[in-house]
Design a protein around this motif. Structure first.
Motif, PDB file in Angstrom:
ATOM      1  N   VAL A  29       0.852  -1.188   0.000  1.00  0.00           N
ATOM      2  CA  VAL A  29       0.000   0.000   0.000  1.00  0.00           C
ATOM      3  C   VAL A  29       0.886   1.236   0.000  1.00  0.00           C
ATOM      4  O   VAL A  29       2.027   1.222   0.483  1.00  0.00           O
ATOM      5  CB  VAL A  29      -0.951   0.008   1.216  1.00  0.00           C
ATOM      6  N   GLN A  30       0.339   2.302  -0.554  1.00  0.00           N
ATOM      7  CA  GLN A  30       1.103   3.540  -0.665  1.00  0.00           C
ATOM      8  C   GLN A  30       1.194   4.273   0.665  1.00  0.00           C
ATOM      9  O   GLN A  30       2.227   4.866   0.984  1.00  0.00           O
ATOM     10  CB  GLN A  30       0.451   4.459  -1.714  1.00  0.00           C
ATOM     11  N   SER A  31       0.128   4.248   1.438  1.00  0.00           N
ATOM     12  CA  SER A  31       0.129   4.951   2.725  1.00  0.00           C
ATOM     13  C   SER A  31      -0.842   4.255   3.663  1.00  0.00           C
ATOM     14  O   SER A  31      -1.708   3.496   3.233  1.00  0.00           O
ATOM     15  CB  SER A  31      -0.255   6.423   2.550  1.00  0.00           C
ATOM     16  N   LEU A  32      -0.689   4.546   4.937  1.00  0.00           N
ATOM     17  CA  LEU A  32      -1.538   3.975   5.982  1.00  0.00           C
ATOM     18  C   LEU A  32      -2.177   5.111   6.770  1.00  0.00           C
ATOM     19  O   LEU A  32      -1.472   5.977   7.293  1.00  0.00           O
ATOM     20  CB  LEU A  32      -0.713   3.078   6.914  1.00  0.00           C
ATOM     21  N   GLY A  33      -3.516   5.120   6.829  1.00  0.00           N
ATOM     22  CA  GLY A  33      -4.250   6.125   7.585  1.00  0.00           C
ATOM     23  C   GLY A  33      -4.842   5.525   8.848  1.00  0.00           C
ATOM     24  O   GLY A  33      -5.398   4.421   8.808  1.00  0.00           O
ATOM     25  N   ILE A  34      -4.739   6.234   9.954  1.00  0.00           N
ATOM     26  CA  ILE A  34      -5.255   5.781  11.250  1.00  0.00           C
ATOM     27  C   ILE A  34      -6.294   6.795  11.703  1.00  0.00           C
ATOM     28  O   ILE A  34      -5.947   7.911  12.123  1.00  0.00           O
ATOM     29  CB  ILE A  34      -4.135   5.648  12.293  1.00  0.00           C
TER      30      ILE A  34
ATOM     31  N   LEU B 265       2.390  -4.011  10.846  1.00  0.00           N
ATOM     32  CA  LEU B 265       1.386  -3.268  10.082  1.00  0.00           C
ATOM     33  C   LEU B 265       2.032  -2.360   9.049  1.00  0.00           C
ATOM     34  O   LEU B 265       1.585  -2.288   7.903  1.00  0.00           O
ATOM     35  CB  LEU B 265       0.511  -2.459  11.045  1.00  0.00           C
ATOM     36  N   CYS B 266       3.073  -1.658   9.448  1.00  0.00           N
ATOM     37  CA  CYS B 266       3.749  -0.736   8.514  1.00  0.00           C
ATOM     38  C   CYS B 266       4.695  -1.464   7.571  1.00  0.00           C
ATOM     39  O   CYS B 266       5.265  -0.824   6.675  1.00  0.00           O
ATOM     40  CB  CYS B 266       4.512   0.329   9.287  1.00  0.00           C
ATOM     41  N   GLY B 267       4.885  -2.769   7.756  1.00  0.00           N
ATOM     42  CA  GLY B 267       5.704  -3.521   6.808  1.00  0.00           C
ATOM     43  C   GLY B 267       5.046  -3.677   5.455  1.00  0.00           C
ATOM     44  O   GLY B 267       5.714  -4.003   4.477  1.00  0.00           O
TER      45      GLY B 267
ATOM     46  N   SER C  43       3.906   6.687   3.736  1.00  0.00           N
ATOM     47  CA  SER C  43       3.667   7.581   4.873  1.00  0.00           C
ATOM     48  C   SER C  43       2.659   6.952   5.816  1.00  0.00           C
ATOM     49  O   SER C  43       1.864   6.089   5.418  1.00  0.00           O
ATOM     50  CB  SER C  43       3.164   8.951   4.404  1.00  0.00           C
ATOM     51  N   LEU C  44       2.688   7.402   7.057  1.00  0.00           N
ATOM     52  CA  LEU C  44       1.736   7.011   8.095  1.00  0.00           C
ATOM     53  C   LEU C  44       0.993   8.271   8.518  1.00  0.00           C
ATOM     54  O   LEU C  44       1.574   9.174   9.118  1.00  0.00           O
ATOM     55  CB  LEU C  44       2.469   6.383   9.282  1.00  0.00           C
ATOM     56  N   ASN C  45      -0.296   8.336   8.200  1.00  0.00           N
ATOM     57  CA  ASN C  45      -1.116   9.523   8.454  1.00  0.00           C
ATOM     58  C   ASN C  45      -2.062   9.242   9.618  1.00  0.00           C
ATOM     59  O   ASN C  45      -2.911   8.355   9.534  1.00  0.00           O
ATOM     60  CB  ASN C  45      -1.917   9.905   7.206  1.00  0.00           C
TER      61      ASN C  45
END
Length: 955
Positions: free
Chosen positions: A379-384, A418-420, A430-432
């Motif tokens: 995935v390109q980015s992860l949103g929380i 998760l961020c792997g 990115s982690l948003n």
């Protein structure tokens, strides 16, 4: 007893002679002993009776030995058939423990020398043992029995043998078909062509032949082009598969197709390699024949996305990023976010969203659900998007991720895994985080640790708000595109940010009414339907005016409400004229978004460097002062609109409520008003003399010494609400009084109950504002130390309020569960709280004596599981339909309650006959249950294991 006496016994029994019993008893030792000793003084009488003296141990043992000897003597005289019949009848009368003892004794005397290992070992171990057999031995093992044949013909045993020889199956076997690879092996072996050594040398050459340098270079180049062609075809096929995905990206339904697949992807790639190797020149590889492209395209198009993902995941431990198409974005949405259904309805098409229930969720279960949703893709980015504040994130109930807890082993492992799945930061990963972590020092430290831990660019909003979720629309830390618009549509996002708290109240009713009708759908689809339904009823009109005009208009209306002039239109005209002359429209503060300010859209291009720390510090102090004025006006409305008329009526002997009720309702809030009037006055004086070195920390420290007024209010808050409800119900005059004054202009369109909520919300705002003020105050500034002291005091006090809220919320949930379950014992005990609930199906095994993979289960009834921190309550669920209506009535009847430290949980493997099943076992009975969806099973079992381990640790 002699043999003659034994025969006499049988004859007497056959003819019903009653004198035999007396004869045997009179010849017994107990009778002779009683004659010698005389009557017993302890009241034990054994003469002329078959009763065994239990209380007298000596007589009991003696009589037992005599009867045992008699029975063994009879046993020696019986025939073999009689002995077997006697043993069968005796075993039927034994209990389970006695049968277990008998089995152990038999195992010692007659040891087992031969055993079928397939009936004892698990299935995967039996298959592993059979994998070492040769094809001939496997065929011989298949002739032992039906069960051995079923195991010996499994595809997992024969597919490696075929692939090792280059024999690939030309189709994909169905789920219910086995033995296909064995039949393929036998067919290939039967049609095997045997070549002599000379013929093989003519066809394939020999190992002694040496290639020249140009030929070797040509072979290497040809193999390189073959691998490149295969990679291109795989990329084209994956790109076409991703283009045909569903619009809503329902990952649970992805890859399902009813189209017959004549050729698997592996077989197609092997055919491509063979066809490419048949070409004799390098030019024929660069310019391929049209029929080859057409045949390969048809072959690859016949496969589905599921086979591609399965093949890739089996070959690689981690997914490989492809550069042929944009990667999706991944968004986590917690159920604790107010109105999260509307968020699901605003998700962009290129976003994979995972809504999850935070109640009873653990980090392990959440990670498992995330892996299922991503399906092996990068995935390109992860949103929380979860509940949080300026210094913490609440991913699950009971677990807050802060600067201190982010490096604990379980939390650290969660973020690393998760961020792997996110591409590296060099590729734009990115982690948003949608919580205002960048607005405080502790939040900034948390972001820094997450960035080091994950290796990604961590971004969060830098602005704060005092009453809604509009901080999402403020400036974000870092550089790049505006994160909220990457995941969500702008129009629905603006509406949700303005009225999130109010939307949640409507969503609660929608979940109760429409939830049972949509229970068969997954949580994502169910949330989208509820969100779209709600959006159709509450959507706000699109305003095309500029935000500066709207802001000036709102300021004018607020000034009109405060001044109350004789000519409102004339006052508004002069106000707008003064604003335009003073260039008031340009005084836009991008750092704060209050409820009084209208915001038409996000401003992602506002540069962060426009405001220095001194300017931001001034903006925070101004926001503190303005929000304090609004808060004091709310408290003053309680005093002027409600307390003063009620007090006047009481003094004039026309009381609406009694003096005791009046003091109970309003005195704690009036004490808060008095303390905040002093605080507002001092803040106003400091703002009038504001400068770069001006301090407000000492004023905040002085205000923290008066927090006892808030403590008195919060301790009596439940009593205040109960008194208010009682007076409204019992006093019609007071009820009419509230109807006249609730939700008027003087109360800012709020009711008395809503005004009572303002102190708790204001404490949260104090912490947020002081965190932002501390962030933009240099450590060498004289105001830094008192600000830090006041912030620590308010954060401690906020923790006290959170404990009160958590305790009241837990009691409320237990009371709701108590009212739901019929014939239920008292659940409100000690520190008990409800973790989660789940509806399951109760199963019954029809044939438990066979292998677990072949057992068939019957759905007996529906159960409801209520998981508490110390017990599991099982209820019998019943559903009744309403005539001429789609609505259903669900009732729960108490069935059993099991302490968690006595509960054993066993997860059952999915088979053809049962899925998502598990077994609950208590000391007295057991239940085999199954959920409808695998996501529910993962969440429930994770919560159960965590609660059981905690209960065992406590006990």
């Amino acid at each position: 007893m002699t043999s003659v006496e034994s025969r006499t016994y049988y004859k007497s029994k056959k003819h019903g002679n009653p004198d035999f019993i007396n004869y045997w008893q009179m010849n017994g030792s107990d009778y002779r002993q009683s004659l010698l000793d005389g009557p017993s003084s302890d009241g034990i009488e054994t003469r002329f009776s078959a009763w065994t003296p239990v209380t007298n141990k000596a007589c009991n043992q003696q009589l037992f030995q005599e009867r045992t000897t008699l029975i063994l003597h009879w046993f020696d005289l019986w025939t073999d058939r009689q002995r077997k019949e006697f043993i069968c009848r005796l075993l039927r009368r034994c209990s389970k423990t006695q049968l277990k003892f008998t089995s152990d004794c038999l195992a010692e005397s007659v040891p087992i020398t031969r055993m079928d290992f397939t009936a004892v070992l698990p299935r995967f171990l039996s298959l592993y043992i059979m994998s070492f057999l040769s094809p001939r031995d496997s065929c011989a093992a298949a002739q032992v029995c039906w069960h051995w044949r079923f195991l010996a013909e499994q595809d997992c045993l024969w597919s490696p043998k075929c692939i090792r020889l280059g024999w690939f199956l030309p189709y994909s076997p169905s789920d219910h078909e086995y033995g296909a690879w064995k039949r393929h092996y036998v067919a290939c072996t039967a049609s095997l062509d045997i070549l002599t050594a000379r013929e093989a040398a003519d066809v394939y050459g020999t190992l002694n032949e040496s290639l020249t340098a140009p030929e070797e270079q040509e072979d290497r180049w040809r193999e390189h082009k073959i691998r490149q062609t295969i990679r291109e075809k795989i990329a084209e096929h994956k790109k076409a598969a991703l283009k045909t995905r569903r619009a809503w990206l329902n990952t649970s339904k992805l890859g399902t197709s009813s189209i017959h697949k004549p050729l698997s992807l592996t077989a197609a790639l092997v055919q491509l390699g063979e066809k490419c190797r048949l070409t004799n020149s390098l030019s024929s590889m660069e310019i391929r024949e049209p029929w080859l492209d057409l045949r390969m395209n048809n072959t690859l198009e016949s496969t589905c996305a599921t086979s591609v993902m399965t093949t890739m995941s089996s070959l690689f431990c981690k997914p490989v990023k492809s550069s042929y198409c944009p990667l999706p974005h991944f968004l986590l949405v917690s159920s604790r976010v107010p109105g999260y259904e509307l968020i699901l309805a605003t998700v962009q098409v290129s976003v994979v969203v995972l809504p999850y229930d935070s109640q009873g969720m653990t980090l392990e279960a959440l990670l498992s659900l995330a892996e299922r949703a991503i399906q092996g893709r990068m995935v390109q980015s992860l949103g929380i998007l979860v509940a949080g504040s300026t210094d913490e994130l609440t991913l699950t109930d009971g677990l807050s991720i802060t600067e201190q807890t982010v490096l604990t082993p379980c939390v650290r492992e969660f973020w690393e895994k998760l961020c792997g799945w996110v591409v590296p930061a060099s590729d734009g990963g990115s982690l948003n985080i949608f919580a205002p972590l960048a607005a405080s020092v502790s939040g900034t430290d948390l972001m820094r640790k997450l960035s080091v831990l994950t290796g990604l660019n961590v971004r969060a909003p830098t602005g704060i708000c005092t009453g809604s979720y509009q901080h999402i629309l403020s400036e974000w830390s870092g550089s790049g595109e505006f994160p909220p618009l990457v995941y969500l549509h702008e129009t629905l996002l603006l509406s949700w940010c303005r009225q999130a708290e109010w939307i949640e109240e409507a969503c609660k009713e929608l979940r109760k009414q429409l939830g049972p009708q949509l229970h068969f759908m997954c949580q994502e689809i169910r949330g989208r339907i509820l969100g779209l339904f709600l959006w159709d009823h509450i959507k706000m009109p699109v305003i095309s005016l500029k935000s500066e005009v709207m802001q000036c208009l709102v300021h004018g209306l607020v000034a009109l409400m405060n001044e109350t002039p004789d000519d409102p239109l004339d006052f508004l005209g002069h106000f707008f004229l003064r604003s335009s002359v003073n260039d008031g429209l340009k005084n836009n503060n991008p750092l704060f978004l209050t409820e009084s300010a209208s915001f038409n859209g996000p401003n992602p291009e506002s540069p962060k460097g426009l405001l220095s720390d001194a300017d931001r510090r001034s903006a925070v102090c101004k926001e503190l002062l303005n929000s304090e004025k609004t808060y004091v006006r709310h408290l003053q409305a309680v005093a002027t609109v409600y307390y003063t008329p009620l007090r006047a009526a009481l003094d004039s002997n026309r009381a609406i409520i009694s003096s005791v009720n009046l003091i109970t309702l309003f005195c704690p809030l009036l004490d808060i008003l008095e303390a905040n009037n002093v605080f507002l006055k001092e803040l106003t004086e400091r703002w009038e003399e504001w400068g770069p070195m001006q301090c407000v920390g000492d004023v905040c420290v002085k205000f923290c010494t008066k927090l006892r007024a808030y403590t008195n209010f919060f301790n009596n808050y439940p009593t205040i609400l109960r008194t208010l409800d009682k007076c409204r119900e019992m006093l019609p005059v007071f009820r009419n009084f509230l109807k006249r004054h609730d939700r008027t202009v003087a109360t800012r369109m709020l009711s008395l109950q809503e005004l009572f909520r303002t102190p708790s919300a204001r404490v949260e705002e104090y912490v947020i504002l002081l965190q932002a003020l501390t962030l933009h105050t240099p450590p060498e500034h004289p105001d830094y130390t008192p600000l830090s002291s006041a912030l620590n005091s308010l954060m401690t006090y906020r923790g006290f309020i959170h404990k009160l809220k958590k305790s009241l919320d837990r009691d409320l949930r237990i009371m709701e569960a108590q009212s739901t379950i019929q014939s239920c014992p008292n659940l409100l005990e000690g520190n008990r709280y409800l973790i989660t609930t789940q509806d399951v199906a109760l199963l019954s095994c029809l044939n438990g004596d066979i292998a677990s993979s072949l057992r068939i289960y019957e759905h007996v009834s529906d159960l409801g599981l209520f998981l508490f921190n110390d017990a599991l309550v099982l209820t019998e669920k019943s559903v009744s339909n309403v005539p001429f209506c789609l609505a259903v009535n669900t009732t729960h009847t108490f069935l059993a309650s099991v302490a968690l430290h006595c509960l054993n949980l066993t997860e059952m493997t999915d088979t053809k006959y049962v899925q998502n099943a598990f077994q609950l076992e208590s000391p007295k009975r057991q239940w085999i249950c199954a959920t409808d969806r695998q996501e529910d099973k993962i969440r429930l079992l994770s919560a159960l294991r965590s609660a059981i381990n905690a209960a065992i640790t406590r006990n």
